[in-house]
Design a protein around this motif. Structure first.
Motif, mmCIF file in Angstrom:
data_model
loop_
_atom_site.group_PDB
_atom_site.id
_atom_site.type_symbol
_atom_site.label_atom_id
_atom_site.label_comp_id
_atom_site.label_asym_id
_atom_site.label_seq_id
_atom_site.Cartn_x
_atom_site.Cartn_y
_atom_site.Cartn_z
ATOM 1 N N VAL A 9 0.858 -1.187 0.000
ATOM 2 C CA VAL A 9 0.000 0.000 0.000
ATOM 3 C C VAL A 9 0.893 1.235 0.000
ATOM 4 O O VAL A 9 1.870 1.303 0.748
ATOM 5 C CB VAL A 9 -0.925 0.048 1.234
ATOM 6 C CG1 VAL A 9 -1.822 1.284 1.175
ATOM 7 C CG2 VAL A 9 -1.768 -1.213 1.343
ATOM 8 N N ALA A 10 0.555 2.204 -0.841
ATOM 9 C CA ALA A 10 1.238 3.498 -0.833
ATOM 10 C C ALA A 10 0.215 4.580 -0.533
ATOM 11 O O ALA A 10 -0.831 4.649 -1.184
ATOM 12 C CB ALA A 10 1.907 3.763 -2.177
ATOM 13 N N VAL A 11 0.502 5.402 0.459
ATOM 14 C CA VAL A 11 -0.374 6.518 0.827
ATOM 15 C C VAL A 11 0.304 7.796 0.352
ATOM 16 O O VAL A 11 1.404 8.120 0.800
ATOM 17 C CB VAL A 11 -0.615 6.565 2.347
ATOM 18 C CG1 VAL A 11 -1.594 7.684 2.679
ATOM 19 C CG2 VAL A 11 -1.120 5.224 2.864
ATOM 20 N N ARG A 30 1.355 6.077 -11.199
ATOM 21 C CA ARG A 30 1.425 4.968 -12.157
ATOM 22 C C ARG A 30 2.603 4.045 -11.844
ATOM 23 O O ARG A 30 2.489 2.818 -11.922
ATOM 24 C CB ARG A 30 1.528 5.513 -13.585
ATOM 25 C CG ARG A 30 1.159 4.492 -14.657
ATOM 26 C CD ARG A 30 1.018 5.160 -16.012
ATOM 27 N NE ARG A 30 -0.015 6.178 -16.047
ATOM 28 C CZ ARG A 30 -1.305 5.908 -16.214
ATOM 29 N NH1 ARG A 30 -1.717 4.651 -16.348
ATOM 30 N NH2 ARG A 30 -2.185 6.883 -16.233
ATOM 31 N N GLU A 31 3.742 4.627 -11.504
ATOM 32 C CA GLU A 31 4.913 3.815 -11.143
ATOM 33 C C GLU A 31 4.619 2.944 -9.925
ATOM 34 O O GLU A 31 5.012 1.780 -9.864
ATOM 35 C CB GLU A 31 6.112 4.723 -10.864
ATOM 36 C CG GLU A 31 6.862 5.161 -12.097
ATOM 37 C CD GLU A 31 7.696 4.038 -12.695
ATOM 38 O OE1 GLU A 31 8.385 3.322 -11.941
ATOM 39 O OE2 GLU A 31 7.657 3.869 -13.923
ATOM 40 N N LEU A 32 3.953 3.504 -8.941
ATOM 41 C CA LEU A 32 3.626 2.732 -7.745
ATOM 42 C C LEU A 32 2.709 1.551 -8.084
ATOM 43 O O LEU A 32 2.907 0.434 -7.597
ATOM 44 C CB LEU A 32 2.973 3.633 -6.703
ATOM 45 C CG LEU A 32 3.903 4.671 -6.053
ATOM 46 C CD1 LEU A 32 3.095 5.725 -5.318
ATOM 47 C CD2 LEU A 32 4.891 3.993 -5.105
ATOM 48 N N THR A 33 1.721 1.789 -8.942
ATOM 49 C CA THR A 33 0.815 0.691 -9.307
ATOM 50 C C THR A 33 1.544 -0.352 -10.143
ATOM 51 O O THR A 33 1.288 -1.545 -10.006
ATOM 52 C CB THR A 33 -0.422 1.218 -10.065
ATOM 53 O OG1 THR A 33 -0.027 1.857 -11.275
ATOM 54 C CG2 THR A 33 -1.204 2.198 -9.200
ATOM 55 N N ILE A 34 2.456 0.081 -11.010
ATOM 56 C CA ILE A 34 3.241 -0.867 -11.811
ATOM 57 C C ILE A 34 4.009 -1.821 -10.909
ATOM 58 O O ILE A 34 4.163 -3.010 -11.219
ATOM 59 C CB ILE A 34 4.211 -0.108 -12.744
ATOM 60 C CG1 ILE A 34 3.444 0.532 -13.904
ATOM 61 C CG2 ILE A 34 5.301 -1.030 -13.282
ATOM 62 C CD1 ILE A 34 4.276 1.475 -14.752
ATOM 63 N N HIS A 35 4.465 -1.319 -9.757
ATOM 64 C CA HIS A 35 5.250 -2.142 -8.830
ATOM 65 C C HIS A 35 4.385 -2.821 -7.775
ATOM 66 O O HIS A 35 4.883 -3.255 -6.735
ATOM 67 C CB HIS A 35 6.354 -1.296 -8.198
ATOM 68 C CG HIS A 35 7.441 -0.946 -9.177
ATOM 69 N ND1 HIS A 35 7.391 0.187 -9.964
ATOM 70 C CD2 HIS A 35 8.573 -1.601 -9.533
ATOM 71 C CE1 HIS A 35 8.455 0.224 -10.740
ATOM 72 N NE2 HIS A 35 9.192 -0.845 -10.497
ATOM 73 N N GLY A 36 3.084 -2.913 -8.048
ATOM 74 C CA GLY A 36 2.208 -3.743 -7.231
ATOM 75 C C GLY A 36 1.566 -3.080 -6.046
ATOM 76 O O GLY A 36 1.003 -3.774 -5.179
ATOM 77 N N ALA A 89 -0.227 -4.107 6.419
ATOM 78 C CA ALA A 89 0.226 -4.531 5.098
ATOM 79 C C ALA A 89 1.714 -4.846 5.160
ATOM 80 O O ALA A 89 2.466 -4.286 5.964
ATOM 81 C CB ALA A 89 -0.049 -3.453 4.062
ATOM 82 N N ARG A 90 2.152 -5.736 4.293
ATOM 83 C CA ARG A 90 3.552 -6.170 4.328
ATOM 84 C C ARG A 90 4.505 -5.009 4.044
ATOM 85 O O ARG A 90 5.545 -4.867 4.687
ATOM 86 C CB ARG A 90 3.776 -7.291 3.312
ATOM 87 C CG ARG A 90 5.165 -7.889 3.351
ATOM 88 C CD ARG A 90 5.301 -9.013 2.337
ATOM 89 N NE ARG A 90 6.640 -9.575 2.342
ATOM 90 C CZ ARG A 90 7.093 -10.425 1.431
ATOM 91 N NH1 ARG A 90 6.294 -10.822 0.442
ATOM 92 N NH2 ARG A 90 8.331 -10.887 1.496
ATOM 93 N N PHE A 91 4.156 -4.192 3.057
ATOM 94 C CA PHE A 91 4.971 -3.035 2.698
ATOM 95 C C PHE A 91 4.064 -1.814 2.604
ATOM 96 O O PHE A 91 3.061 -1.836 1.887
ATOM 97 C CB PHE A 91 5.671 -3.248 1.345
ATOM 98 C CG PHE A 91 6.580 -4.442 1.294
ATOM 99 C CD1 PHE A 91 7.795 -4.446 1.964
ATOM 100 C CD2 PHE A 91 6.225 -5.561 0.563
ATOM 101 C CE1 PHE A 91 8.638 -5.551 1.907
ATOM 102 C CE2 PHE A 91 7.046 -6.667 0.499
ATOM 103 C CZ PHE A 91 8.257 -6.668 1.178
ATOM 104 N N VAL A 92 4.423 -0.746 3.316
ATOM 105 C CA VAL A 92 3.636 0.490 3.294
ATOM 106 C C VAL A 92 4.578 1.649 2.980
ATOM 107 O O VAL A 92 5.589 1.841 3.659
ATOM 108 C CB VAL A 92 2.930 0.753 4.635
ATOM 109 C CG1 VAL A 92 2.115 2.041 4.552
ATOM 110 C CG2 VAL A 92 2.053 -0.419 5.037
ATOM 111 N N LEU A 93 4.232 2.423 1.964
ATOM 112 C CA LEU A 93 4.970 3.631 1.626
ATOM 113 C C LEU A 93 4.113 4.853 1.943
ATOM 114 O O LEU A 93 2.895 4.826 1.751
ATOM 115 C CB LEU A 93 5.320 3.653 0.136
ATOM 116 C CG LEU A 93 6.340 2.633 -0.356
ATOM 117 C CD1 LEU A 93 6.355 2.594 -1.882
ATOM 118 C CD2 LEU A 93 7.736 2.955 0.176
#
Length: 250
Positions: A9-11, A30-36, A89-93
């Motif tokens: 998840v990226a906030v 878009r870059e964040l979504t490309i990387h899942g 979440a496993r990874f949060v930005l």
């Protein structure tokens, strides 16, 4: 809305004077979504109009609209406190829109964040005023956001009168909290290798950051060029390194 079980998840804290989104913001999301990553945009853009994505809104994007108070930490806190599942979440930005770019893939930054052993990560560490992770690009993993110190930190974020107060209380305060709580942290780019002493690496070290693979420059350098003596050279450096016209990214 349940976000339980999400891996990434990226906030992203966002503000623009109109609903029209910049090329920089569109490309970052878009870059964040490309990387899942599922991207939650915490927007303080005023007015009732929907945000306008010139290139089309990407999939895996959730938009939260909120009053324009509290600066970026307020935007992040609203999401982390309203949607508790994000913390596990496993990874949060957590990111903001203070950067122009990315002029190339952020894959290297994502890999660095996800692979380092420390539970808290930042793109750039600064030693200005005190050692701290600069808040425009932070990462949290291993459930650290659900730890008592960080739950308390985000629950206590409140409106501050000025941006300077936000920096001291929350940007520098977060790194001080990590130190006192014994929570390890790391950075992709350490300010000590970018600038001398306690200078701000993202302002006075913009050229070396770009040349070292950080595909952004602070937007402030372009809108307030007096903050760095060589900021007039940014367009030519971006053109040389990335074949991009930086003015198009504002």
């Amino acid at each position: 809305m349940s976000l339980r079980g999400l891996e990434r998840v990226a906030v992203v804290a966002q503000f623009s004077p109109s609903p029209l989104l910049s090329k920089s913001f569109e490309r970052l999301v878009r870059e964040l979504t490309i990387h899942g990553y599922l991207v939650i945009v915490s927007s303080t853009t005023e007015g009732a109009s929907d945000l306008h994505w010139p290139s089309g809104r990407p999939a895996n994007v959730v938009i939260i609209r909120r009053p324009n108070i509290g600066y970026d930490f307020g935007s992040w806190a609203v999401v982390l406190n309203r949607f508790a599942d994000v913390r596990s979440a496993r990874f949060v930005l957590t990111l903001n829109d203070s950067l122009a770019g990315p002029f190339s893939s952020i894959g290297g930054l994502i890999t660095d964040f996800e692979s380092v052993p420390s539970p808290v990560w930042g793109a750039v560490r600064s030693y200005q005023f005190a050692p701290h992770l600069q808040s425009f690009f932070l990462g949290f993993k291993q459930g650290v956001l659900d730890s008592k110190p960080l739950r308390r930190f985000w629950n206590r974020v409140s409106v501050q009168g000025t941006k300077t107060k936000v920096i001291w209380k929350y940007e520098l305060g977060l790194s001080e909290l990590l130190r006192t709580a014994g929570i390890q942290n790391s950075a992709a780019f350490d300010g000590a290798t970018i600038v001398e002493g306690e200078l701000n690496p993202s302002i006075l070290g913009w050229r070396k950051l770009l040349e070292s693979g950080f595909p952004f420059v602070k937007r402030q350098l372009l809108t307030e060029p007096h903050v760095a003596p060589d900021s007039a050279e940014i367009p030519s450096v971006v053109k040389r390194l990335f074949s991009e016209e930086v003015v198009e990214w504002l």
